[in-house]
Scaffold this motif. Structure first.
Motif, PDB file in Angstrom:
ATOM      1  N   SER A  40      32.875 -61.818  -8.638  1.00 53.53           N
ATOM      2  CA  SER A  40      32.138 -60.605  -8.983  1.00 53.53           C
ATOM      3  C   SER A  40      33.083 -59.691  -9.760  1.00 53.53           C
ATOM      4  CB  SER A  40      31.694 -59.909  -7.692  1.00 53.53           C
ATOM      5  OG  SER A  40      31.312 -58.576  -7.936  1.00 53.53           O
ATOM      6  N   THR A  42      33.078 -56.491  -9.215  1.00 55.07           N
ATOM      7  CA  THR A  42      33.238 -55.305  -8.384  1.00 55.07           C
ATOM      8  C   THR A  42      34.722 -55.092  -8.075  1.00 55.07           C
ATOM      9  OG1 THR A  42      31.067 -55.617  -7.383  1.00 55.07           O
ATOM     10  CG2 THR A  42      32.635 -54.231  -6.169  1.00 55.07           C
ATOM     11  N   TYR A  54      35.928 -59.687  -5.119  1.00 56.04           N
ATOM     12  CA  TYR A  54      34.587 -59.842  -4.542  1.00 56.04           C
ATOM     13  C   TYR A  54      33.910 -61.074  -5.119  1.00 56.04           C
ATOM     14  CZ  TYR A  54      34.142 -55.705  -1.679  1.00 56.04           C
ATOM     15  OH  TYR A  54      34.294 -54.789  -0.676  1.00 56.04           O
ATOM     16  N   ASP A  66      27.946 -59.534  -4.369  1.00 51.52           N
ATOM     17  CA  ASP A  66      28.995 -59.084  -3.446  1.00 51.52           C
ATOM     18  C   ASP A  66      28.778 -59.527  -1.994  1.00 51.52           C
ATOM     19  OD1 ASP A  66      30.214 -57.895  -5.633  1.00 51.52           O
ATOM     20  OD2 ASP A  66      29.280 -55.958  -5.286  1.00 51.52           O
ATOM     21  N   TRP A  69      34.424 -61.057   0.065  1.00 53.82           N
ATOM     22  CA  TRP A  69      35.635 -60.660  -0.661  1.00 53.82           C
ATOM     23  C   TRP A  69      36.847 -61.367  -0.058  1.00 53.82           C
ATOM     24  CZ3 TRP A  69      33.302 -57.807   3.082  1.00 53.82           C
ATOM     25  CH2 TRP A  69      34.084 -57.431   4.175  1.00 53.82           C
TER      26      TRP A  69
END
Length: 102
Positions: A40, A42, A54, A66, A69
């Motif tokens: 991700s 993020t 993430y 998400d 992580w």
């Protein structure tokens, strides 16, 4: 322990393989269904663990943002604090079910 979302297993590991940090279950990378995850964008940096990565999951052709992580290279002080190297271990978001599987 097992992490599931929409009936799909994202990770499964024995209790002695996982690491508990701040109430989150971290699964070793080899126990995670990496084929369901993609990185991700993020951003997040924990003040004491360092930079995180993430992950999104693709479940039945749909992206779930998400879902989890990890810390690819946690700070040395964090590894010392936790008492174990948790590099690349994956924890999951609250909307993912994480529970004991017997």
């Amino acid at each position: 322990m097992r992490a599931t979302i929409q009936g799909r297993v994202l990770a499964e590991a024995s209790d002695d393989e996982i690491v508990m940090i701040e109430g989150n279950v971290y699964f070793p990378p080899g126990t995670v269904a990496q084929e369901l995850l993609s990185e991700s964008e993020t951003p997040y940096t924990c003040p004491w663990k360092g930079r995180s990565q993430y992950f999104n999951a693709v479940i039945d052709g749909k992206v779930v943002d998400d879902v989890g992580w990890s810390y690819p290279a946690p700070l040395a002080s964090a590894v010392k604090r936790v008492g174990r190297d948790f590099s690349k271990f994956v924890a999951f978001s609250p909307f993912v079910t994480v529970d004991s599987h017997g």
